[in-house]
Design a protein around this motif. Structure first.
Motif, PDB file in Angstrom:
ATOM      1  N   GLN A 176       1.089  -1.275   0.077  1.00  0.00           N
ATOM      2  CA  GLN A 176       0.085  -0.079   0.154  1.00  0.00           C
ATOM      3  C   GLN A 176       0.500   1.085   0.142  1.00  0.00           C
ATOM      4  O   GLN A 176       1.623   1.604   0.020  1.00  0.00           O
ATOM      5  CB  GLN A 176      -0.911   0.208   1.315  1.00  0.00           C
ATOM      6  CG  GLN A 176      -1.419   0.874   1.235  1.00  0.00           C
ATOM      7  CD  GLN A 176      -3.180   1.046   0.590  1.00  0.00           C
ATOM      8  OE1 GLN A 176      -2.794  -0.260  -0.093  1.00  0.00           O
ATOM      9  NE2 GLN A 176      -3.720   1.929  -0.152  1.00  0.00           N
ATOM     10  N   VAL A 177       0.920   2.243  -0.774  1.00  0.00           N
ATOM     11  CA  VAL A 177       1.568   3.962  -1.221  1.00  0.00           C
ATOM     12  C   VAL A 177       0.539   4.670  -1.089  1.00  0.00           C
ATOM     13  O   VAL A 177      -0.968   4.499  -1.257  1.00  0.00           O
ATOM     14  CB  VAL A 177       2.143   4.134  -2.232  1.00  0.00           C
ATOM     15  CG1 VAL A 177       2.696   4.704  -2.440  1.00  0.00           C
ATOM     16  CG2 VAL A 177       2.945   2.181  -2.740  1.00  0.00           C
ATOM     17  N   GLN A 178       0.955   6.140   0.127  1.00  0.00           N
ATOM     18  CA  GLN A 178       0.179   6.642   0.151  1.00  0.00           C
ATOM     19  C   GLN A 178       0.647   8.162  -0.160  1.00  0.00           C
ATOM     20  O   GLN A 178       1.968   7.799   0.470  1.00  0.00           O
ATOM     21  CB  GLN A 178      -0.752   7.139   1.670  1.00  0.00           C
ATOM     22  CG  GLN A 178      -1.086   5.845   1.786  1.00  0.00           C
ATOM     23  CD  GLN A 178      -2.301   6.349   3.390  1.00  0.00           C
ATOM     24  OE1 GLN A 178      -0.976   6.163   4.180  1.00  0.00           O
ATOM     25  NE2 GLN A 178      -2.842   5.130   4.401  1.00  0.00           N
ATOM     26  N   LEU A 179       0.396   9.013  -0.637  1.00  0.00           N
ATOM     27  CA  LEU A 179       0.604  10.312  -1.373  1.00  0.00           C
ATOM     28  C   LEU A 179      -0.035  11.603  -1.253  1.00  0.00           C
ATOM     29  O   LEU A 179      -1.143  11.622  -1.388  1.00  0.00           O
ATOM     30  CB  LEU A 179       0.669   9.346  -2.808  1.00  0.00           C
ATOM     31  CG  LEU A 179       1.424   8.733  -3.670  1.00  0.00           C
ATOM     32  CD1 LEU A 179       0.963   8.527  -4.883  1.00  0.00           C
ATOM     33  CD2 LEU A 179       2.393   8.008  -3.309  1.00  0.00           C
ATOM     34  N   VAL A 180       0.793  12.332  -0.499  1.00  0.00           N
ATOM     35  CA  VAL A 180       0.327  13.497  -0.330  1.00  0.00           C
ATOM     36  C   VAL A 180       0.586  14.581  -1.395  1.00  0.00           C
ATOM     37  O   VAL A 180       2.492  14.910  -0.899  1.00  0.00           O
ATOM     38  CB  VAL A 180      -0.012  13.651   0.799  1.00  0.00           C
ATOM     39  CG1 VAL A 180      -0.162  15.011   1.071  1.00  0.00           C
ATOM     40  CG2 VAL A 180      -0.276  13.195   1.283  1.00  0.00           C
ATOM     41  N   GLU A 181      -0.028  15.234  -1.787  1.00  0.00           N
ATOM     42  CA  GLU A 181       1.060  16.578  -2.725  1.00  0.00           C
ATOM     43  C   GLU A 181       0.815  18.015  -2.349  1.00  0.00           C
ATOM     44  O   GLU A 181      -0.319  18.134  -1.290  1.00  0.00           O
ATOM     45  CB  GLU A 181       0.777  16.434  -4.425  1.00  0.00           C
ATOM     46  CG  GLU A 181       0.251  15.289  -5.333  1.00  0.00           C
ATOM     47  CD  GLU A 181      -0.914  14.822  -5.140  1.00  0.00           C
ATOM     48  OE1 GLU A 181      -1.475  13.989  -5.870  1.00  0.00           O
ATOM     49  OE2 GLU A 181      -1.555  15.002  -3.682  1.00  0.00           O
ATOM     50  N   SER A 182       1.901  18.449  -2.623  1.00  0.00           N
ATOM     51  CA  SER A 182       1.698  20.087  -1.963  1.00  0.00           C
ATOM     52  C   SER A 182       2.876  20.625  -2.824  1.00  0.00           C
ATOM     53  O   SER A 182       3.481  20.500  -3.845  1.00  0.00           O
ATOM     54  CB  SER A 182       2.255  20.072  -0.613  1.00  0.00           C
ATOM     55  OG  SER A 182       3.846  19.212  -0.769  1.00  0.00           O
ATOM     56  N   GLY A 183       2.360  22.377  -2.584  1.00  0.00           N
ATOM     57  CA  GLY A 183       3.469  23.256  -3.821  1.00  0.00           C
ATOM     58  C   GLY A 183       2.253  24.525  -5.022  1.00  0.00           C
ATOM     59  O   GLY A 183       3.001  24.873  -5.364  1.00  0.00           O
ATOM     60  N   GLY A 184       1.237  23.620  -4.309  1.00  0.00           N
ATOM     61  CA  GLY A 184       0.955  23.999  -5.338  1.00  0.00           C
ATOM     62  C   GLY A 184       0.293  25.918  -4.880  1.00  0.00           C
ATOM     63  O   GLY A 184       0.237  26.266  -4.163  1.00  0.00           O
ATOM     64  N   GLY A 185       0.039  26.333  -6.259  1.00  0.00           N
ATOM     65  CA  GLY A 185      -0.905  28.104  -5.784  1.00  0.00           C
ATOM     66  C   GLY A 185      -1.217  29.430  -6.861  1.00  0.00           C
ATOM     67  O   GLY A 185      -0.682  28.077  -7.645  1.00  0.00           O
ATOM     68  N   LEU A 186      -0.787  30.271  -7.139  1.00  0.00           N
ATOM     69  CA  LEU A 186      -1.144  30.752  -8.347  1.00  0.00           C
ATOM     70  C   LEU A 186       0.174  31.731  -8.401  1.00  0.00           C
ATOM     71  O   LEU A 186       0.914  32.004  -7.195  1.00  0.00           O
ATOM     72  CB  LEU A 186      -2.198  32.933  -7.628  1.00  0.00           C
ATOM     73  CG  LEU A 186      -2.205  33.684  -8.686  1.00  0.00           C
ATOM     74  CD1 LEU A 186      -2.984  32.545  -9.666  1.00  0.00           C
ATOM     75  CD2 LEU A 186      -3.034  34.649  -7.710  1.00  0.00           C
ATOM     76  N   VAL A 187       0.542  31.477 -10.202  1.00  0.00           N
ATOM     77  CA  VAL A 187       1.859  31.987  -9.508  1.00  0.00           C
ATOM     78  C   VAL A 187       0.702  32.791 -11.307  1.00  0.00           C
ATOM     79  O   VAL A 187       0.914  32.704 -12.188  1.00  0.00           O
ATOM     80  CB  VAL A 187       2.632  31.309 -10.224  1.00  0.00           C
ATOM     81  CG1 VAL A 187       2.571  30.086 -11.215  1.00  0.00           C
ATOM     82  CG2 VAL A 187       4.189  31.594 -10.803  1.00  0.00           C
ATOM     83  N   GLN A 188       2.463  34.100 -11.927  1.00  0.00           N
ATOM     84  CA  GLN A 188       1.960  34.422 -12.877  1.00  0.00           C
ATOM     85  C   GLN A 188       2.190  34.232 -14.294  1.00  0.00           C
ATOM     86  O   GLN A 188       3.896  33.468 -14.258  1.00  0.00           O
ATOM     87  CB  GLN A 188       2.645  35.973 -13.329  1.00  0.00           C
ATOM     88  CG  GLN A 188       2.294  37.069 -12.304  1.00  0.00           C
ATOM     89  CD  GLN A 188       2.643  38.544 -12.236  1.00  0.00           C
ATOM     90  OE1 GLN A 188       3.613  38.643 -12.172  1.00  0.00           O
ATOM     91  NE2 GLN A 188       1.522  39.435 -12.164  1.00  0.00           N
ATOM     92  N   ALA A 189       2.343  34.360 -15.123  1.00  0.00           N
ATOM     93  CA  ALA A 189       2.877  33.620 -16.404  1.00  0.00           C
ATOM     94  C   ALA A 189       4.266  33.652 -16.981  1.00  0.00           C
ATOM     95  O   ALA A 189       4.689  34.747 -16.334  1.00  0.00           O
ATOM     96  CB  ALA A 189       2.021  33.702 -18.224  1.00  0.00           C
ATOM     97  N   GLY A 190       5.032  33.021 -16.670  1.00  0.00           N
ATOM     98  CA  GLY A 190       6.113  33.406 -16.901  1.00  0.00           C
ATOM     99  C   GLY A 190       7.170  32.185 -15.518  1.00  0.00           C
ATOM    100  O   GLY A 190       8.230  32.448 -15.495  1.00  0.00           O
ATOM    101  N   GLY A 191       6.416  32.282 -14.567  1.00  0.00           N
ATOM    102  CA  GLY A 191       6.542  31.941 -13.050  1.00  0.00           C
ATOM    103  C   GLY A 191       7.318  30.209 -13.110  1.00  0.00           C
ATOM    104  O   GLY A 191       6.950  29.521 -14.008  1.00  0.00           O
TER     105      GLY A 191
END
Length: 124
Positions: free
Chosen positions: A1-16
């Motif tokens: 069994q594997v559990q996965l948790v993502e993080s790091g998303g957000g709002l950024v301007q184009a080119g960022g």
């Protein structure tokens, strides 16, 4: 069994840039191949890239090739998706996924384990 948790998303301007992380648990996680997918509202889940358990094989969708980089640190049980030169069309919920074995398919249905997703929004 594997559990996965993502993080790091957000709002950024184009080119960022943004770096997503996917933290995994499970005794045999390091033997799993990992994939990143994304899904925009009203669209099907789309393959972004994948990495083998050793990190020796990495594949990218044409739409992100040259802008996104996948890496993994098995000692930290973490897979990363570095996203540079972001475009508004990269806006989506991003998911990491895991599957046993060395094959790196692009089809979402071939991955057994999924995280809950993290939202990336790129403004123009």
């Amino acid at each position: 069994q594997v559990q996965l948790v993502e993080s790091g998303g957000g709002l950024v301007q184009a080119g960022g840039s943004l770096r997503l992380s996917c933290a995994a648990s499970g005794r045999t996680w390091s033997s799993y191949s990992m994939g990143w997918f994304r899904q925009a509202p009203g669209k099907e889940r789309e393959f972004v890239g994948s990495i083998s358990w050793s990190g020796g094989n990495i594949y990218y969708a044409d739409s992100v090739k040259g802008r996104f980089t996948i890496s993994r640190d098995n000692a930290k049980n973490t897979v990363y998706l570095q996203m540079n030169s972001l475009k508004p069309e990269d806006t989506a919920a991003y998911y990491c996924a895991a599957r046993a074995g060395g094959v790196l398919p692009t089809a979402a249905k071939l991955y057994a384990y999924w995280g809950q997703g993290t939202q990336v929004t790129v403004s123009s």
